[in-house]
Design an enzyme around this catalytic site. Structure first.
Site, short mmCIF file in Angstrom:
data_model
loop_
_atom_site.label_atom_id
_atom_site.label_comp_id
_atom_site.label_asym_id
_atom_site.label_seq_id
_atom_site.Cartn_x
_atom_site.Cartn_y
_atom_site.Cartn_z
N CYS A 64 11.27 5.96 -0.44
CA CYS A 64 10.03 6.18 0.31
C CYS A 64 10.26 5.77 1.60
O CYS A 64 10.89 4.70 1.70
CB CYS A 64 9.00 5.80 -0.39
SG CYS A 64 7.43 6.16 0.49
N CYS A 68 6.12 -0.69 2.39
CA CYS A 68 4.95 -1.66 1.27
C CYS A 68 5.80 -2.57 0.76
O CYS A 68 6.73 -2.41 0.00
CB CYS A 68 4.38 -0.61 0.49
SG CYS A 68 3.80 0.88 1.04
N CYS A 71 6.96 -2.60 -3.08
CA CYS A 71 7.17 -1.29 -3.82
C CYS A 71 8.95 -1.41 -4.27
O CYS A 71 9.47 -1.42 -3.25
CB CYS A 71 6.74 -0.31 -3.16
SG CYS A 71 6.95 1.41 -4.13
N CYS A 108 -1.49 11.20 -14.50
CA CYS A 108 -1.43 10.90 -13.03
C CYS A 108 -0.04 10.99 -12.67
O CYS A 108 0.86 10.29 -13.13
CB CYS A 108 -2.00 9.65 -12.68
SG CYS A 108 -1.74 9.29 -10.93
N CYS A 139 -4.63 13.82 -12.12
CA CYS A 139 -4.59 12.89 -11.10
C CYS A 139 -3.23 13.00 -10.47
O CYS A 139 -2.19 13.15 -10.98
CB CYS A 139 -4.89 11.53 -11.66
SG CYS A 139 -4.89 10.25 -10.43
N CYS A 199 -9.53 7.74 -6.68
CA CYS A 199 -9.11 6.70 -7.49
C CYS A 199 -8.47 5.82 -6.38
O CYS A 199 -7.72 6.09 -5.46
CB CYS A 199 -8.32 7.23 -8.27
SG CYS A 199 -7.30 5.68 -9.19
N ARG A 275 -10.29 -0.07 -13.38
CA ARG A 275 -9.11 -0.05 -14.08
C ARG A 275 -8.42 -1.45 -14.06
O ARG A 275 -8.05 -1.85 -13.03
CB ARG A 275 -8.15 0.96 -13.80
CG ARG A 275 -6.83 1.22 -14.70
CD ARG A 275 -6.11 2.55 -14.48
NE ARG A 275 -6.93 3.46 -14.47
CZ ARG A 275 -7.07 4.66 -13.62
NH1 ARG A 275 -6.45 4.39 -12.43
NH2 ARG A 275 -8.02 5.57 -13.91
N1 SAM Z 1 3.32 7.06 -2.33
C1 SAM Z 1 1.94 7.08 -2.61
C2 SAM Z 1 1.11 5.75 -2.11
O1 SAM Z 1 1.58 4.84 -1.58
O2 SAM Z 1 -0.19 6.11 -2.06
C3 SAM Z 1 1.77 7.05 -4.31
C4 SAM Z 1 2.50 6.08 -4.88
S1 SAM Z 1 2.27 4.29 -4.94
C5 SAM Z 1 3.56 3.70 -5.94
C6 SAM Z 1 0.67 4.00 -5.73
C7 SAM Z 1 0.15 2.53 -5.72
O3 SAM Z 1 0.98 1.94 -6.78
C8 SAM Z 1 0.19 1.78 -4.39
O4 SAM Z 1 -0.98 2.16 -3.49
C9 SAM Z 1 0.10 0.39 -5.02
O5 SAM Z 1 -1.34 -0.09 -5.15
C10 SAM Z 1 0.71 0.59 -6.38
N2 SAM Z 1 1.65 -0.20 -6.65
C11 SAM Z 1 3.15 0.20 -6.29
N3 SAM Z 1 3.89 -0.72 -6.52
C12 SAM Z 1 3.27 -2.00 -7.17
C13 SAM Z 1 3.59 -3.26 -7.78
N4 SAM Z 1 4.93 -3.57 -7.79
N5 SAM Z 1 2.90 -3.98 -8.34
C14 SAM Z 1 1.33 -3.46 -8.43
N6 SAM Z 1 1.03 -2.08 -7.91
C15 SAM Z 1 1.85 -1.36 -7.25
C1 DTB Z 2 -2.38 2.52 -9.14
O1 DTB Z 2 -3.63 1.84 -8.55
N1 DTB Z 2 -1.57 1.71 -9.89
C2 DTB Z 2 -0.55 2.81 -10.09
C3 DTB Z 2 -1.23 4.24 -9.90
N2 DTB Z 2 -2.46 3.63 -9.14
C4 DTB Z 2 -0.44 4.98 -9.03
C5 DTB Z 2 1.03 2.57 -9.92
C6 DTB Z 2 1.25 1.09 -10.50
C7 DTB Z 2 2.66 1.06 -10.09
C8 DTB Z 2 3.20 -0.30 -10.36
C9 DTB Z 2 4.76 -0.19 -9.99
C10 DTB Z 2 5.60 0.40 -10.56
O2 DTB Z 2 5.77 0.85 -11.82
O3 DTB Z 2 6.50 1.08 -10.09
FE1 SF4 Z 3 6.05 4.64 -0.88
FE2 SF4 Z 3 5.80 2.73 -2.52
FE3 SF4 Z 3 4.60 2.58 -0.19
FE4 SF4 Z 3 3.93 4.45 -2.11
S1 SF4 Z 3 3.74 2.47 -2.39
S2 SF4 Z 3 4.08 4.66 0.05
S3 SF4 Z 3 5.87 5.08 -2.85
S4 SF4 Z 3 6.64 2.42 -0.67
#
Ligand code: SAM
Ligand code: DTB
Ligand code: SF4
Length: 341
Positions: A64, A68, A71, A108, A139, A199, A275
């Site tokens: 990506c 973030c 992530c 989702c 979702c 959401c 949630r």
């Molecule tokens: N790329 C899209 C976005 O950022 O909106 C969708 C996927 S992203 C992985 C969805 C959400 O997962 C993020 O907004 C974040 O709140 C959550 N998330 C991602 N990595 C995480 C982590 N290591 N621990 C907790 N929540 C996480």
């Molecule tokens: C949300 O708030 N949490 C979910 C879903 N929406 C997309 C994602 C959590 C991701 C946790 C880290 C991972 O598994 O990569």
């Molecule tokens: Fe990309 Fe992860 Fe950020 Fe979603 S949370 S925009 S997958 S870097």
């Protein structure tokens, strides 16, 4: 807000004019009072034993463009995750069927994209309509959307769009610098205007202060419409990410502070499904029970979130049995719990 306003009946009426000071005052309440109040408000709108189950699938993993800081999927960090292409529709539908058989009522689909590209829309539309045909709620979380893209996803049968604000406006730049808070708000507006349910929530335990947690919940509670689903994620600390490494060194969030965040979310968005989202792996059953008491009424099920582990189905079956919890099912699924494809 005066103490007399702190009755469950008054707090159960959704408000959009919360002040930051009011939200901070809720966080500062004696813990027992806060949880009791949140539990009382929860009962005004929901059966406190009913918990909704969603299941995630990463349909496009890794690589990506965003940075973030939490992530595993950002191309900016070396987390050892292999980037993959967008999955085939048939494989996604097979996973959705397995999720339904495991008791999920919402599926989702997540993609590691900064924004949705129009060229991927036809394939996503096929996935969405296919999942919906299974009787599951749909979702997706695909990054930023234009209003036209939001309408196309709605047309394909998308019920919910996940797009998190993650943290307070002030702490945002410590988490991600490749996009702005306002860009998140624009996508949420496009989702609402297309007629989809939102959401939207955030992450706690990223080194933010309590004021930042209050700032996140204040931002959510003052949106034009409260999120239909409000995920509260506890940071899953992924090695190689800046925030994951920082939290691994400094320690994870105090579970009682996490429960407080759930309780305040329940109070400021009384009709939202709150949630207990990422971070259940390794969270004790008593802490999860406190979260449900404080107003959480949804979880992610299945042994994987997007890229990280989640409690196994057996462990959640034990949890539900010990706490006398029942799955909250939407009506379409009730009619045919093991219905045809
Ligand atoms: N790329 C899209 C976005 O950022 O909106 C969708 C996927 S992203 C992985 C969805 C959400 O997962 C993020 O907004 C974040 O709140 C959550 N998330 C991602 N990595 C995480 C982590 N290591 N621990 C907790 N929540 C996480
Ligand atoms: C949300 O708030 N949490 C979910 C879903 N929406 C997309 C994602 C959590 C991701 C946790 C880290 C991972 O598994 O990569
Ligand atoms: Fe990309 Fe992860 Fe950020 Fe979603 S949370 S925009 S997958 S870097």
């Amino acid at each position: 807000m005066s103490a007399s306003a702190h009755t469950p009946e008054r707090l159960a009426i959704p408000r959009h004019d919360w002040t930051r000071a009011e939200v901070e005052a809720l966080f500062a309440m004696p813990f027992m009072e806060l949880v009791f109040l949140a539990a009382s408000v929860h009962r005004q709108h929901f059966d406190p034993s009913a918990v909704q189950k969603s299941q995630l699938l990463s349909v496009k993993t890794g690589g990506c463009a965003e940075n973030c800081g939490y992530c595993s999927q950002s191309a900016h960090f070396d987390t050892g995750l292999k980037a993959e292409k967008l999955m085939d529709t048939s494989s996604v539908l097979a996973e959705a069927m397995a999720a339904r058989a495991g008791g999920a009522d919402r599926f989702c689909m997540g993609a590691a994209w900064r924004e949705l590209k129009d060229r991927d829309l036809p394939k996503l539309a096929a996935m969405i309509s296919g999942v919906k045909a299974l009787g599951l709620q749909t979702c997706a979380t695909l990054g930023m959307l234009t209003p036209e893209q939001a309408r196309a996803l709605k047309e394909a049968g998308l019920d919910y769009y996940n797009h998190n604000l993650d943290t307070s406006p002030e702490y945002y730049a410590s988490v991600v610098t490749t996009r702005t808070y306002d860009e998140r708000l624009d996508t949420l507006k496009a989702v609402r205007e297309a007629g989809m349910s939102t959401c939207c929530g955030g992450i706690v335990g990223m080194g933010e202060s309590r004021a930042d947690r209050a700032g996140l919940l204040h931002a959510l509670a003052t949106l034009p419409e409260h999120p239909d689903s409000l995920p509260v994620n506890a940071l899953v600390p992924v090695a190689g990410t800046p925030l994951g490494d920082q939290v691994r060194a400094e320690g994870q969030i105090d579970p009682i502070e996490f429960v407080r965040t759930i309780a305040v979310a329940r109070l400021v968005c009384p009709r939202s499904i709150v949630r207990l989202s990422a971070g259940r792996e390794g969270m004790s059953e008593p802490v999860q029970a406190l979260c449900f008491l404080a107003g959480a009424n949804s979880i992610f099920v299945g042994s994987r979130l997007l890229t990280t582990p989640n409690p196994e189905q057996d462990a959640d079956a034990v949890l539900f049995a010990r706490l006398d919890l029942q799955p909250m099912m939407h009506e379409g699924l009730h009619e045919r719990p093991h219905g045809g494809a």
